[in-house]
Design an enzyme around this catalytic site. Structure first.
Site, short mmCIF file in Angstrom:
data_model
loop_
_atom_site.label_atom_id
_atom_site.label_comp_id
_atom_site.label_asym_id
_atom_site.label_seq_id
_atom_site.Cartn_x
_atom_site.Cartn_y
_atom_site.Cartn_z
N ARG A 1 0.86 -1.18 0.00
CA ARG A 1 0.00 0.00 0.00
C ARG A 1 0.89 1.23 0.00
NH1 ARG A 1 -1.44 2.50 4.62
NH2 ARG A 1 -1.53 0.63 5.91
N HIS B 1 -3.91 3.97 4.66
CA HIS B 1 -4.96 2.95 4.72
C HIS B 1 -6.27 3.55 4.22
CE1 HIS B 1 -7.38 -0.39 6.15
NE2 HIS B 1 -8.13 0.47 6.80
N TYR C 1 4.00 5.16 11.23
CA TYR C 1 4.34 3.77 11.53
C TYR C 1 5.21 3.09 10.47
CZ TYR C 1 0.12 3.12 8.59
OH TYR C 1 -0.80 3.18 7.59
#
Length: 394
Positions: A288, A292, A301
């Site tokens: 990705r 998200h 993160y």
């Protein structure tokens, strides 16, 4: 391939087994099926872990069609992200980086096959011939999606993580009960989900039921390395595709940034299902590239060097490199595709901005086919509340 084509030309042919060498990832990468390297080098055929040999046999026009799909879908997705940032959509789940997994699997579906998506399968939706504005109505809060699942063989988007795998399994069991398997014209089902969904009970229950009842289903996991903000190592101790063996059916990992390999593996798994050979799990190993959803900040993160490493495996860049090396497409073609994608995105923007806001009370219109006293009472309560405001026109 033209927009809306469902693979009835050469792409509709079964993936042809040939003798060939196996292909694994590079040093540090997991072993996976790959037919097109990040540099655009074509691999003739690949031997899977179970001995199945994968290849594709496309015409030049079909190769160009795959590239067109990838570019247009990425552009439409980028436009939707921009619309959300400008306050025109409530939220958006981008597919950036996952185009090959979606186009490859979407084009591998035969017209009679049924797909059960999550909320991110905009590329599969496009390949099924659905107007790309349809999911934007959902994320704008105007409607619930709007397409006919039976007409397009593509179910409505599912927001609840993993729930669609149970829906898909039940549908697949029904196909068997209706006697619609066992031939080349048989039906099959594909259920899409992400790596994080594999930790959901619904997904594991779907594995149990599909295995026990030998359901004609392909579980297509887009492993984009993060379940919202959780890295893969917090989801599993083993490669995801190996989980299927514990439930009694095969699993295989494919390079999810390789549209050719994704097509070949998905087509073979679907054909096995329609011929009565039961379920298969495909782990499309991809990444990705963005957030998200538009409510997420991936910089909290993951590190920039990781993103850069995956950018070198970009699914669109490798197809373009292949087309250029094989002299299948020239600069005029690439420029034409870019212009086509631009025009489609501009049209999408204009149509989104022109969407009328629904009247609040229409929320209750289609809850039950024949009405409900409880729902009617709720409608009356909301109507009274809205009437308390001066100038209400609900």
């Amino acid at each position: 391939m033209a927009k809306g084509d469902r693979g009835t030309t050469t792409r509709g042919k079964r993936a042809t087994p040939r003798a060939g060498r196996s292909r694994s990832g590079r040093a540090g990468d997991p072993e996976l099926v790959q037919l097109l390297t990040p540099e655009g080098e074509r691999i003739d055929s690949v031997t899977g872990p179970d001995g199945t040999e994968y290849t594709v046999d496309f015409t030049d026009e079909e190769y160009r069609g795959l590239y067109r799909d990838l570019v247009v879908i990425r552009k439409l997705d980028a436009e939707a992200t921009a619309l959300q940032r400008q306050g025109e959509l409530g939220i958006w789940a981008s597919l950036l980086g996952q185009e090959a997994a979606q186009v490859g699997s979407g084009r591998a579906l035969r017209p009679q096959d049924m797909a059960f998506p999550t909320y991110r399968e905009h590329g599969v939706l496009y390949c099924r011939g659905i107007d790309p504005i349809m999911p934007l109505g959902l994320f704008r809060g105007v409607d619930q999606g709007g397409w006919d699942p039976n007409e397009f063989k593509f179910n409505m988007y599912t927001i609840v993580i993993g729930a669609q795998t149970l829906h898909a399994t039940g549908y697949a069991m029904g196909i068997t009960m209706d006697g619609k398997t066992g031939t080349d014209d048989g039906e099959a089902v594909i259920a899409y989900f992400g790596d994080g969904a594999t930790s959901q009970g619904d997904v594991n229950e779907a594995f149990v039921w599909s295995s026990v009842f030998n359901a004609p289903i392909v579980f297509f996991c887009q492993n984009n390395q993060y379940a919202i903000s959780e890295p893969l190592e917090r989801q599993t101790r083993i490669p995801l595709y190996q989980r299927s063996s514990g439930f009694g059916f095969p699993g295989i990992r494919v390079d999810g940034n390789d549209v050719l390999a994704t097509y070949a593996v998905t087509r073979a798994a679907l054909d096995n299902a329609r011929h009565g050979q039961g379920p298969t799990m495909i782990e499309a190993y991809t990444y990705r590239m963005g957030a998200h959803t538009t409510t997420d900040d991936p910089t909290r993160y993951r590190i920039a060097s990781e993103v850069e490493a995956w950018q070198a495996k970009d699914p669109i860049a490798r197809v373009r490199a292949f087309l250029e090396k094989q002299q299948i497409a020239d600069e005029a073609f690439f420029a034409g595709v870019d212009e086509e994608a631009k025009q489609e995105s501009l049209s999408l923007r204009e149509r989104v901005l022109a969407m009328p806001d629904p009247q609040p009370l229409t929320l209750f219109d289609h809850v039950h086919a024949e009405g409900s006293p409880e729902v009617d009472a709720q409608r009356d309560q909301l109507a009274a509340y809205l009437d308390s405001f001066e100038g209400s026109t609900h």
